[in-house]
Design an enzyme around this catalytic site. Structure first.
Site, short mmCIF file in Angstrom:
data_model
loop_
_atom_site.label_atom_id
_atom_site.label_comp_id
_atom_site.label_asym_id
_atom_site.label_seq_id
_atom_site.Cartn_x
_atom_site.Cartn_y
_atom_site.Cartn_z
N GLU A 283 0.88 -1.16 0.00
CA GLU A 283 0.00 0.00 0.00
C GLU A 283 0.91 1.21 0.00
O GLU A 283 1.75 1.36 0.89
CB GLU A 283 -0.90 -0.01 1.23
N CYS B 228 -3.63 6.86 5.50
CA CYS B 228 -3.60 6.44 4.10
C CYS B 228 -4.77 7.02 3.32
O CYS B 228 -4.68 7.23 2.10
CB CYS B 228 -3.64 4.92 3.99
#
Length: 528
Positions: free
Chosen positions: A266, A303
């Site tokens: 990620e 994120c």
């Protein structure tokens, strides 16, 4: 529990001999005196990987109930650390106590969710196509499919989640649930926190009498440990949360191996928010306040931080900007996770502010003399400038966002088409905006892993339906999620058994169905 600064390799505490490092307190901008952590080297990677490989077949063959109980014991051991864990994590991250308590709850919740996933056995995808000996023109063999773990997994702790995406976080929980041993590379920003959680996990391994190689924790500065770990032939998959540069570097190593392996990385996302006309006209002020709160949450170190807003110029646009301005101007500067992250944020924000055609709408409350404290920032530009300036589409990891003013929906669609892959995309809409939303949705479905309406993307629920992933560069593989029950799929592969005697089949596929699973039999779902 007393910290020692040792690595945890299998059942042993091992003192790294490749140098030393102290943990760091970003709030005081000073090292934490004790303990001094010993850094590992390639020999320590070899030892941990050898133990993991030796543990794999035994661990994956354990009864599902035992594996589930092990995950629950990890959760209990983490809770038993009490305030010691929260205090140390606060010292090492600068994150508020309440935030860390919530993150601990999420970490424990993930482990307990995966214990349920393991017990119900659906993740095995048990599928049976019985033999058809009289079928013409050719008979069919007895074919049975189940999913098996890939093998030992390397997990890299994330800087922004010292608990939920670290030693016992989502990647570790999913891999252990799948039946894969785990080697964690501790993040240098929370060394003591990692040791505390690592010891809790090591204790759980011992409490259940599991092979010691089921879990190891390594410490290393720079890239040596991480590169050696990804390159080791025993490692069969990698879980990573961090920068695009770091994720791509690991992927390059994994692809260059004699046997390439998947890297589930990620990496970067600016999580666009689309403000449609009716929504702006109806509730511009509340949208602005909600957006500002989401942007500044946790100093913007999520994120899913909403780093881009696209809004059609018209009624409500000025009200949205004013509400956002006022909220961010009153937002106190917040300590960022590390001096390095703070420096990168400051540089990125200044670069955006200095871009021709970009207006600085607000810079938040002054940080004073507080070290590593980030001020919230908001910039405004038009679609033409945004499209002509690729650097404006780069992630600013922190509490900063760019508002792009578009003339109409067509220009908004044009900008959306130029965006890279994202973890999330958000629509703020009213009933009168549904026609516009229908035009946007096909684009957003191609660009993002999660699409929200009338909310904000920060806050990722740990559940069965969650997708925390998306097209590159938000992740390295858009087919999987790193949060929720489905994240176990990253560490499994299907195996088909043809005409095996019943006694040799995995329990999930035996005729008597001893695990009591729902199974797909000859194309139909069968109750146990």
């Amino acid at each position: 529990m007393t910290l020692t600064g040792d690595m945890l390799i299998g059942a042993s505490a091992v003192r790294g001999s490749a140098g030393t490092q102290r943990a760091f307190n970003p709030s005081t901008n000073a090292e934490i005196a004790e303990p001094i952590f010993g850094l590992g080297d390639a020999a320590d990677v070899e030892r941990a990987a050898t133990l993991a490989a030796a543990a794999f077949d035994t661990y994956r063959s354990l009864p599902l109930a035992t594996r589930a109980a092990f995950l629950e014991t990890i959760a209990e051991k983490i809770l038993a650390l009490g305030d010691t864990l929260i205090t140390r994590a606060h010292e090492e991250s600068g994150l508020p106590i309440a935030r860390l308590q919530g993150e601990r709850g999420r970490t424990v919740g993930q482990l307990r969710l995966f214990a349920k996933v393991v017990r119900d056995g659906h993740f095995l995808k048990a599928t049976i196509d019985p033999a058809q000996s009289r079928r013409q023109p050719l008979p069919r063999a007895d074919l049975r499919l189940a999913k098996l773990p890939l093998g030992p997994v390397a997990v890299f702790g994330a800087s922004n989640f010292p608990l939920a995406f670290s030693v016992a976080g989502g990647d570790t929980a999913a891999a252990l649930a799948a039946g894969a041993p785990v080697i964690v590379k501790a993040h240098s920003a929370h060394l003591g926190t990692s040791e505390l959680v690592g010891r809790a996990l090591q204790q759980a391994v011992q409490a259940h009498g599991l092979p010691e190689g089921v879990f190891s924790l390594l410490i290393g500065a720079g890239r040596q440990i991480g590169e050696a770990l990804v390159a080791h032939p025993a490692i069969q998959a990698v879980g990573f949360t961090g920068s695009r540069q770091g994720g791509l570097a690991l992927q390059k190593i994994a692809n260059a191996r004699h046997q390439p392996i998947p890297v589930y990385a990620e990496m970067s996302s600016i999580n666009p928010v689309f403000l449609l006309p009716a929504a702006l006209a109806e509730r511009a002020e509340s949208i602005g306040k909600g957006f500002a709160a989401s942007l500044a949450l946790g100093a913007g170190q999520f994120c899913t931080n909403p780093g881009l807003v696209l809004a059609c110029d018209g009624p409500g646009f000025a009200s949205f900007l004013k509400a956002t301005h006022d909220a961010l101007a009153a937002t106190p500067a917040q300590t960022m996770l590390t001096p390095g992250i703070h420096a990168v944020y400051q540089t990125g924000a200044q670069k955006v502010g200095a871009t021709p055609g970009v207006e600085t709408a607000v810079f938040g409350a002054d940080a004073g003399d507080r070290p590593n404290a980030a001020q919230a920032a908001l910039y405004v530009t038009d679609a033409a400038r945004f499209l002509a300036t690729p650097t404006l589409r780069e992630e600013m990891f922190g509490p900063a966002a760019i508002v792009v003013r578009t003339r109409d929906l067509q220009e908004m669609l044009q900008v959306a088409e130029q965006l890279e892959g994202q973890l999330t995309a958000t629509l703020q809409l009213g009933t009168a905006d549904h026609a516009d939303a229908r035009r946007l949705l096909p684009v957003l479905e191609r660009k993002a892993g999660r699409i929200l309406v009338n909310g904000f993307p920060t806050g990722v629920e740990v559940c069965h339906a969650m997708v925390h992933g998306g097209p590159f560069p938000s992740t390295s593989n858009a087919m999987f999620t790193s949060v929720g029950a489905e994240s176990i799929e990253r560490f499994l592969r299907p195996v088909c058994y043809q005409d095996l005697p019943d006694a040799l089949l995995p329990a999930a596929l035996q005729q008597a169905n001893p695990l009591g699973l729902w199974r797909m039999v000859d194309g139909a779902l069968r109750q146990p």
